[in-house]
Design a protein around this motif. Structure first.
Motif, PDB file in Angstrom:
ATOM      1  N   CYS A   6      38.047  33.728  26.171  1.00 41.96           N
ATOM      2  CA  CYS A   6      37.247  34.624  26.988  1.00 41.96           C
ATOM      3  C   CYS A   6      35.927  33.901  27.283  1.00 41.96           C
ATOM      4  O   CYS A   6      35.679  32.801  26.783  1.00 41.96           O
ATOM      5  CB  CYS A   6      37.009  35.936  26.250  1.00 41.96           C
ATOM      6  SG  CYS A   6      36.078  35.761  24.705  1.00 41.96           S
ATOM      7  N   LEU A  29      45.681  48.021  38.341  1.00 42.10           N
ATOM      8  CA  LEU A  29      44.936  47.381  37.258  1.00 42.10           C
ATOM      9  C   LEU A  29      44.753  45.889  37.501  1.00 42.10           C
ATOM     10  O   LEU A  29      43.638  45.370  37.459  1.00 42.10           O
ATOM     11  CB  LEU A  29      45.625  47.622  35.910  1.00 42.10           C
ATOM     12  CG  LEU A  29      44.907  47.065  34.684  1.00 42.10           C
ATOM     13  CD1 LEU A  29      43.520  47.701  34.540  1.00 42.10           C
ATOM     14  CD2 LEU A  29      45.720  47.296  33.432  1.00 42.10           C
ATOM     15  N   CYS A  30      45.845  45.189  37.783  1.00 42.92           N
ATOM     16  CA  CYS A  30      45.774  43.731  37.945  1.00 42.92           C
ATOM     17  C   CYS A  30      44.853  43.313  39.090  1.00 42.92           C
ATOM     18  O   CYS A  30      44.162  42.305  38.994  1.00 42.92           O
ATOM     19  CB  CYS A  30      47.158  43.143  38.158  1.00 42.92           C
ATOM     20  SG  CYS A  30      48.194  43.180  36.680  1.00 42.92           S
ATOM     21  N   ARG A  32      42.197  44.551  39.866  1.00 43.22           N
ATOM     22  CA  ARG A  32      40.821  44.679  39.400  1.00 43.22           C
ATOM     23  C   ARG A  32      40.455  43.632  38.341  1.00 43.22           C
ATOM     24  O   ARG A  32      39.331  43.157  38.297  1.00 43.22           O
ATOM     25  CB  ARG A  32      40.590  46.077  38.834  1.00 43.22           C
ATOM     26  CG  ARG A  32      40.528  47.143  39.903  1.00 43.22           C
ATOM     27  CD  ARG A  32      40.447  48.535  39.268  1.00 43.22           C
ATOM     28  NE  ARG A  32      40.132  49.556  40.248  1.00 43.22           N
ATOM     29  CZ  ARG A  32      41.034  50.168  41.014  1.00 43.22           C
ATOM     30  NH1 ARG A  32      42.316  49.852  40.907  1.00 43.22           N
ATOM     31  NH2 ARG A  32      40.659  51.099  41.864  1.00 43.22           N
ATOM     32  N   ILE A  33      41.398  43.323  37.458  1.00 45.31           N
ATOM     33  CA  ILE A  33      41.074  42.424  36.346  1.00 45.31           C
ATOM     34  C   ILE A  33      41.471  40.978  36.588  1.00 45.31           C
ATOM     35  O   ILE A  33      41.092  40.105  35.817  1.00 45.31           O
ATOM     36  CB  ILE A  33      41.674  42.915  35.014  1.00 45.31           C
ATOM     37  CG1 ILE A  33      43.191  42.962  35.068  1.00 45.31           C
ATOM     38  CG2 ILE A  33      41.093  44.248  34.638  1.00 45.31           C
ATOM     39  CD1 ILE A  33      43.840  43.325  33.750  1.00 45.31           C
ATOM     40  N   TYR A  57      43.113  48.833  26.371  1.00 50.16           N
ATOM     41  CA  TYR A  57      43.176  49.868  27.392  1.00 50.16           C
ATOM     42  C   TYR A  57      44.656  50.163  27.630  1.00 50.16           C
ATOM     43  O   TYR A  57      45.433  49.251  27.917  1.00 50.16           O
ATOM     44  CB  TYR A  57      42.503  49.391  28.683  1.00 50.16           C
ATOM     45  CG  TYR A  57      42.623  50.366  29.828  1.00 50.16           C
ATOM     46  CD1 TYR A  57      42.039  51.629  29.753  1.00 50.16           C
ATOM     47  CD2 TYR A  57      43.314  50.029  30.981  1.00 50.16           C
ATOM     48  CE1 TYR A  57      42.147  52.527  30.797  1.00 50.16           C
ATOM     49  CE2 TYR A  57      43.426  50.919  32.035  1.00 50.16           C
ATOM     50  CZ  TYR A  57      42.840  52.169  31.936  1.00 50.16           C
ATOM     51  OH  TYR A  57      42.947  53.052  32.969  1.00 50.16           O
ATOM     52  N   SER A  66      46.364  46.539  27.552  1.00 47.56           N
ATOM     53  CA  SER A  66      45.603  45.396  28.054  1.00 47.56           C
ATOM     54  C   SER A  66      44.474  45.159  27.071  1.00 47.56           C
ATOM     55  O   SER A  66      43.775  46.092  26.679  1.00 47.56           O
ATOM     56  CB  SER A  66      45.020  45.696  29.437  1.00 47.56           C
ATOM     57  OG  SER A  66      46.054  45.885  30.353  1.00 47.56           O
ATOM     58  N   HIS A  68      40.928  43.256  25.928  1.00 50.45           N
ATOM     59  CA  HIS A  68      39.726  42.585  26.423  1.00 50.45           C
ATOM     60  C   HIS A  68      38.747  42.346  25.278  1.00 50.45           C
ATOM     61  O   HIS A  68      38.784  43.031  24.258  1.00 50.45           O
ATOM     62  CB  HIS A  68      39.061  43.377  27.556  1.00 50.45           C
ATOM     63  CG  HIS A  68      38.514  44.703  27.122  1.00 50.45           C
ATOM     64  ND1 HIS A  68      39.273  45.850  27.089  1.00 50.45           N
ATOM     65  CD2 HIS A  68      37.287  45.053  26.701  1.00 50.45           C
ATOM     66  CE1 HIS A  68      38.525  46.858  26.670  1.00 50.45           C
ATOM     67  NE2 HIS A  68      37.320  46.398  26.422  1.00 50.45           N
ATOM     68  N   CYS A  74      36.004  40.099  29.110  1.00 53.93           N
ATOM     69  CA  CYS A  74      37.118  39.410  29.770  1.00 53.93           C
ATOM     70  C   CYS A  74      38.456  39.903  29.237  1.00 53.93           C
ATOM     71  O   CYS A  74      38.654  40.004  28.025  1.00 53.93           O
ATOM     72  CB  CYS A  74      37.033  37.900  29.541  1.00 53.93           C
ATOM     73  SG  CYS A  74      35.697  37.124  30.450  1.00 53.93           S
ATOM     74  N   VAL A  75      39.380  40.178  30.153  1.00 52.69           N
ATOM     75  CA  VAL A  75      40.733  40.548  29.766  1.00 52.69           C
ATOM     76  C   VAL A  75      41.463  39.267  29.405  1.00 52.69           C
ATOM     77  O   VAL A  75      41.522  38.330  30.196  1.00 52.69           O
ATOM     78  CB  VAL A  75      41.455  41.298  30.893  1.00 52.69           C
ATOM     79  CG1 VAL A  75      42.912  41.548  30.533  1.00 52.69           C
ATOM     80  CG2 VAL A  75      40.739  42.604  31.194  1.00 52.69           C
ATOM     81  N   ASN A  92      46.386  36.127  30.461  1.00 53.56           N
ATOM     82  CA  ASN A  92      45.590  35.936  31.664  1.00 53.56           C
ATOM     83  C   ASN A  92      45.214  34.458  31.773  1.00 53.56           C
ATOM     84  O   ASN A  92      44.371  33.960  31.031  1.00 53.56           O
ATOM     85  CB  ASN A  92      44.344  36.812  31.605  1.00 53.56           C
ATOM     86  CG  ASN A  92      43.521  36.760  32.869  1.00 53.56           C
ATOM     87  OD1 ASN A  92      43.663  35.860  33.684  1.00 53.56           O
ATOM     88  ND2 ASN A  92      42.644  37.737  33.014  1.00 53.56           N
TER      89      ASN A  92
END
Length: 120
Positions: A6, A29-30, A32-33, A57, A66, A68, A74-75, A92
Motif C-alpha cells: 500500500c 466498486l472496482c 472507484r477503487i 468492506y 475488500s 484496505h 489503499c485497497v 490489486n
C-alpha cells in the motif's frame, strides 16, 4: 517473486508468480477503487500487515471482503468471507511496480452490466 505494498507500506504483498493477465472491472466498486486485479489461489499470496493494519468492506452478495490499509486507505486485495478448497482471491496490481503492470495484459470486464469481458 514480485513485492508490492500500500502507499504507506503497512500492508505488503508478495505474489507467488508473475501474472499473465489482469482484469479491469467497471462494477460500482472496482471503478472507484481501481485495479487492475490479478487472481491467485487463496493463501498463496504472502500478505504482511493483515489483519492488524487492515479493515474490510463487505457489500453485494456478501461473499467477498475488500481489504484496505487503515492508515493510507489503499485497497490491497479482496478475499472470500468463507474460503473453500481451490477458491481465489484478488490482488490489486496497482500496488506493484509500474513495470509489472505494463508487462501484464489487462482485459476489460463489464461487471456493471453484462458480466462478460468486453475486450475488442
Amino acid at each position: 517473486m514480485h513485492e508490492g505494498s500500500c502507499h504507506c507500506g503497512a500492508v505488503r504483498l508478495t505474489l507467488p508468480s508473475t501474472p499473465e493477465v489482469a482484469t479491469a472491472c467497471n462494477c460500482s466498486l472496482c471503478r472507484r477503487i481501481g485495479g487492475p486485479w490479478v487472481y491467485f489461489e487463496y493463501g498463496s499470496v504472502k500478505i504482511s500487515g493483515h489483519p492488524e493494519s487492515t479493515a474490510a468492506y463487505i457489500w453485494g452478495d456478501k461473499t467477498l471482503r475488500s481489504i484496505h490499509c487503515t492508515t493510507c486507505g489503499c485497497v490491497t486485495h479482496w478475499e472470500p468471507l468463507e474460503p473453500t478448497a481451490g477458491c481465489k482471491h484478488g490482488v490489486n496490481l496497482g500496488n506493484f511496480d509500474p513495470a509489472l503492470i505494463a508487462a501484464v495484459r489487462v482485459r476489460r470486464f463489464d461487471g456493471a452490466d453484462t458480466w462478460t469481458f468486453i475486450d475488442p
